[in-house]
Design an enzyme around this catalytic site. Structure first.
Site, PDB file in Angstrom:
ATOM      1  N   HIS A 319       0.844  -1.187   0.000  1.00 52.99           N
ATOM      2  CA  HIS A 319       0.000   0.000   0.000  1.00 52.99           C
ATOM      3  C   HIS A 319       0.877   1.234   0.000  1.00 52.99           C
ATOM      4  O   HIS A 319       1.934   1.239   0.625  1.00 52.99           O
ATOM      5  CB  HIS A 319      -0.915   0.011   1.234  1.00 52.99           C
ATOM      6  CG  HIS A 319      -2.079   0.932   1.070  1.00 52.99           C
ATOM      7  ND1 HIS A 319      -1.998   2.266   1.367  1.00 52.99           N
ATOM      8  CD2 HIS A 319      -3.328   0.713   0.586  1.00 52.99           C
ATOM      9  CE1 HIS A 319      -3.167   2.824   1.087  1.00 52.99           C
ATOM     10  NE2 HIS A 319      -3.987   1.914   0.601  1.00 52.99           N
ATOM     11  N   ASP A 377      -8.046  -5.327  -0.117  1.00 52.42           N
ATOM     12  CA  ASP A 377      -8.516  -6.050  -1.297  1.00 52.42           C
ATOM     13  C   ASP A 377      -8.188  -7.526  -1.260  1.00 52.42           C
ATOM     14  O   ASP A 377      -8.781  -8.323  -1.977  1.00 52.42           O
ATOM     15  CB  ASP A 377      -7.911  -5.437  -2.564  1.00 52.42           C
ATOM     16  CG  ASP A 377      -8.501  -4.079  -2.824  1.00 52.42           C
ATOM     17  OD1 ASP A 377      -9.698  -3.922  -2.605  1.00 52.42           O
ATOM     18  OD2 ASP A 377      -7.752  -3.172  -3.224  1.00 52.42           O
TER      19      ASP A 377
HETATM   20  N1  CMC Z   1       4.238  -7.454  -5.008  1.00 48.01           N
HETATM   21  C1  CMC Z   1       5.586  -7.452  -5.161  1.00 48.01           C
HETATM   22  N2  CMC Z   1       6.368  -6.371  -4.955  1.00 48.01           N
HETATM   23  C2  CMC Z   1       5.750  -5.237  -4.600  1.00 48.01           C
HETATM   24  C3  CMC Z   1       4.352  -5.163  -4.422  1.00 48.01           C
HETATM   25  C4  CMC Z   1       3.603  -6.321  -4.641  1.00 48.01           C
HETATM   26  N3  CMC Z   1       2.271  -6.314  -4.489  1.00 48.01           N
HETATM   27  N4  CMC Z   1       4.005  -3.900  -4.068  1.00 48.01           N
HETATM   28  C5  CMC Z   1       5.145  -3.206  -4.020  1.00 48.01           C
HETATM   29  N5  CMC Z   1       6.199  -4.007  -4.334  1.00 48.01           N
HETATM   30  C6  CMC Z   1       7.630  -3.628  -4.346  1.00 48.01           C
HETATM   31  C7  CMC Z   1       7.956  -2.815  -5.595  1.00 48.01           C
HETATM   32  O1  CMC Z   1       8.419  -3.631  -6.642  1.00 48.01           O
HETATM   33  C8  CMC Z   1       9.002  -1.876  -5.061  1.00 48.01           C
HETATM   34  O2  CMC Z   1      10.222  -2.567  -5.041  1.00 48.01           O
HETATM   35  P1  CMC Z   1      11.622  -1.765  -5.297  1.00 48.01           P
HETATM   36  O3  CMC Z   1      11.726  -0.761  -4.191  1.00 48.01           O
HETATM   37  O4  CMC Z   1      12.654  -2.837  -5.228  1.00 48.01           O
HETATM   38  O5  CMC Z   1      11.478  -1.127  -6.643  1.00 48.01           O
HETATM   39  C9  CMC Z   1       8.604  -1.620  -3.606  1.00 48.01           C
HETATM   40  O6  CMC Z   1       7.835  -2.769  -3.223  1.00 48.01           O
HETATM   41  C10 CMC Z   1       7.773  -0.368  -3.415  1.00 48.01           C
HETATM   42  O7  CMC Z   1       6.698  -0.404  -4.365  1.00 48.01           O
HETATM   43  P2  CMC Z   1       6.064   0.877  -5.058  1.00 48.01           P
HETATM   44  O8  CMC Z   1       5.409   0.457  -6.320  1.00 48.01           O
HETATM   45  O9  CMC Z   1       7.099   1.954  -5.139  1.00 48.01           O
HETATM   46  O10 CMC Z   1       5.015   1.308  -3.972  1.00 48.01           O
HETATM   47  P3  CMC Z   1       3.815   2.254  -4.226  1.00 48.01           P
HETATM   48  O11 CMC Z   1       3.554   2.907  -2.944  1.00 48.01           O
HETATM   49  O12 CMC Z   1       4.050   3.136  -5.404  1.00 48.01           O
HETATM   50  O13 CMC Z   1       2.646   1.234  -4.659  1.00 48.01           O
HETATM   51  C11 CMC Z   1       0.787  -0.184  -4.619  1.00 48.01           C
HETATM   52  C12 CMC Z   1       1.618   0.836  -3.842  1.00 48.01           C
HETATM   53  C13 CMC Z   1      -0.491  -0.486  -3.835  1.00 48.01           C
HETATM   54  C14 CMC Z   1       0.373   0.385  -5.994  1.00 48.01           C
HETATM   55  C15 CMC Z   1       1.621  -1.478  -4.813  1.00 48.01           C
HETATM   56  O14 CMC Z   1       1.989  -2.007  -3.556  1.00 48.01           O
HETATM   57  C16 CMC Z   1       0.893  -2.534  -5.634  1.00 48.01           C
HETATM   58  O15 CMC Z   1       0.959  -2.478  -6.867  1.00 48.01           O
HETATM   59  N6  CMC Z   1       0.202  -3.514  -4.966  1.00 48.01           N
HETATM   60  C17 CMC Z   1      -0.597  -4.494  -5.673  1.00 48.01           C
HETATM   61  C18 CMC Z   1      -1.926  -3.873  -6.074  1.00 48.01           C
HETATM   62  C19 CMC Z   1      -2.865  -3.720  -4.919  1.00 48.01           C
HETATM   63  O16 CMC Z   1      -3.070  -4.636  -4.119  1.00 48.01           O
HETATM   64  N7  CMC Z   1      -3.490  -2.534  -4.837  1.00 48.01           N
HETATM   65  C20 CMC Z   1      -4.514  -2.258  -3.838  1.00 48.01           C
HETATM   66  C21 CMC Z   1      -4.162  -1.146  -2.943  1.00 48.01           C
HETATM   67  S1  CMC Z   1      -5.279  -1.089  -1.530  1.00 48.01           S
HETATM   68  C22 CMC Z   1      -6.739  -0.477  -2.185  1.00 48.01           C
HETATM   69  C23 CMC Z   1      -6.749   0.983  -2.300  1.00 48.01           C
HETATM   70  O17 CMC Z   1      -6.626   1.667  -1.262  1.00 48.01           O
HETATM   71  O18 CMC Z   1      -6.918   1.449  -3.442  1.00 48.01           O
END
Ligand code: CMC
Length: 443
Positions: A319, A377
């Site tokens: 998240h 989710d």
């Molecule tokens: N699986 C594997 N690796 C992950 C995941 C995941 N679900 N989420 C983040 N990472 C890794 C990512 O690759 C990155 O690694 P590095 O630092 O080595 O590049 C690190 O963790 C940080 O990720 P980020 O993409 O910079 O984090 P963010 O804050 O931009 O993204 C997120 C948050 C929710 C988009 C992401 O965690 C994600 O894509 N999760 C899966 C989709 C999901 O479940 N979304 C629902 C969110 S809750 C509902 C809502 O409130 O909308």
């Protein structure tokens, strides 16, 4: 009440931050503002006028876009509060109508306020009959979210008498209409996709119960909503009601900042919510679990999620804000077990698979180090499937529940004397000025 916020936002004594541009030697003092809780914010409104510089913050990870008194999140501590009430307390002791009133008005309703509000929502739940023909223009295999974007946007064509955003009464009517009609619109999107007749709302049913009735009843037999399912539905609505300045809420605020009507703004919010990184994640979780299929294959998918060269991510994990646990997920995890027990689906293979995936991921160093925990989710999809919803409806339910949050945030923005059209700037990296090339001379 909602307008407390301008009083609580104050400059933190004489605190300022000093920014020096080392290339020009120019120094600027920026005020530091303090809310009631949460990180202080550096007020950069005068930055461009005083330095000629913009800030650069793609994805807005360090940017506070507004001043709000609705929802507070502490991502490190796993705290979510609406108007000061913890989400765990709201989920255990109130219902969705209470939470709607709280988000919109700033306080929990007393008995009389509650009755008036619930009556207004109940009596706005029918759709203009002409809208039924609007549905027929869609293909039967349309994704229900595409129908939602279209039909909610089209509300502005049917309810002209509540599109004047400068009139507080019209704003209130539009807000009630949106909250009231969303279950009807969502249920009809489902009915249309399965080829069943539309079921009209019933005024003797509660909000969540009515939605389940419109979704699952058919005219040829009596349909009774299972009380455990209605309770769980109501809880899911509470848990999704608002979540501060996320992508879809910011979309609603940005759309509304130009003076667009509320129906169009909420349609924009629905479009933003649809993405798999936001509201589309619950649908993606189920698809992922189906793809994994058996417990034996979990390690393979965990490895893929960790592989930088593989775009696969563990859906339902991670998240932007919560870096410890998602309090909504904790509540829903409990509900998930309760509902499956009540429905006699405790041995649901998908739940078993999900629990094993959760266990393995939480023990994995990669997920611990990156602070990736199950989010709301991860569990909502499993409950919704057990209730009988197809995966394509999951994000629709999220949109239905989030409508009150969008509307409350939109109202707050319109009432904020500091609100201006949202107009971010950029770091331009394109070509410098160059002479026009006639077509015959282009390479
Ligand atoms: N699986 C594997 N690796 C992950 C995941 C995941 N679900 N989420 C983040 N990472 C890794 C990512 O690759 C990155 O690694 P590095 O630092 O080595 O590049 C690190 O963790 C940080 O990720 P980020 O993409 O910079 O984090 P963010 O804050 O931009 O993204 C997120 C948050 C929710 C988009 C992401 O965690 C994600 O894509 N999760 C899966 C989709 C999901 O479940 N979304 C629902 C969110 S809750 C509902 C809502 O409130 O909308």
């Amino acid at each position: 009440m909602a307008n407390n916020k301008s009083e609580s936002t104050q400059t933190a004594g004489t605190q300022t931050a000093t920014l020096t541009d080392n290339s020009t030697g120019k120094t600027v003092e920026l005020p530091i503002l303090e809310g009631t809780i949460g990180p202080r914010v550096i007020d950069i409104r005068r930055l461009y006028a005083e330095t000629g510089c913009f800030t650069y913050d793609p994805g807005y990870t360090s940017t506070g876009s507004c001043d709000s008194a609705i929802t507070y999140i502490d991502g490190d501590e796993g705290v979510l509060m609406h108007r000061g009430y913890a989400i765990e307390d709201l989920a255990s002791h109130s219902d969705f109508m209470d939470v709607c009133y709280l988000l919109l008005k700033g306080e929990l309703p007393n008995q009389t306020q509650r009755e008036i509000f619930e009556h207004s929502i109940t009596y706005h739940s029918m759709l203009h009959e002409q809208m039924l023909y609007f549905y027929r223009g869609f293909r039967r295999d349309s994704h229900p979210m595409s129908i939602m974007v279209g039909v909610v946007g089209a509300l502005s064509a049917f309810y002209h008498d509540s599109t004047d955003i400068s009139d507080p009464h019209q704003r209130m009517v539009a807000s009630h209409r949106l909250i009231a009609k969303m279950p009807t619109i969502a249920a009809m999107a489902y009915k249309y996709s399965v080829g069943q007749p539309f079921v009209y709302p019933r005024n003797d049913l509660k909000y969540a119960e009515n939605f389940l009735y419109m979704t699952f009843a058919v005219p040829c037999e009596e349909y009774k909503v299972h009380p455990a399912v209605a309770r769980a539905m109501d809880r899911i609505f509470i848990l999704h009601a608002d979540h501060e300045q996320n992508a879809s809420t910011s979309t609603v605020r940005i759309s509304g900042s130009s003076g667009a009507n509320p129906f169009a703004c909420i349609a924009a919010g629905i479009a933003s919510l649809w993405g798999p990184a936001h509201g589309g994640a619950n649908e993606a979780v189920l698809k992922m679990l189906q793809e994994i299929g058996t417990k034996e294959r979990i390690p393979e998918f965990i490895e893929r999620a960790k592989d930088k060269n593989d775009p696969f991510r563990l859906m339902g994990f991670g998240h932007r804000v919560y870096k410890n646990h998602d309090p909504r997920a904790t509540v829903l995890r409990e509900s998930c077990h309760e509902v499956l027990e009540e429905l006699g689906k405790r041995d649901e293979p998908l739940l078993d698979l999900a629990m094993e995936l959760e266990r393995i991921a939480l023990e994995d160093e990669y997920f611990a180090e990156k602070k990736l925990f199950p989010n709301v989710d991860f569990y909502s999809g499993i409950i919704l499937q057990a209730m009988g919803f197809p995966t394509s409806m999951f994000t629709v339910l999220f949109a239905l529940a989030r409508t009150v949050g969008w509307v409350a945030q939109w109202q707050e923005m319109i009432e904020d004397p500091n609100h201006r059209i949202s107009r971010p700037r950029q770091l331009y990296n394109g070509p410098m000025k160059r002479p026009f090339v006639p077509i015959e001379k282009r390479a």
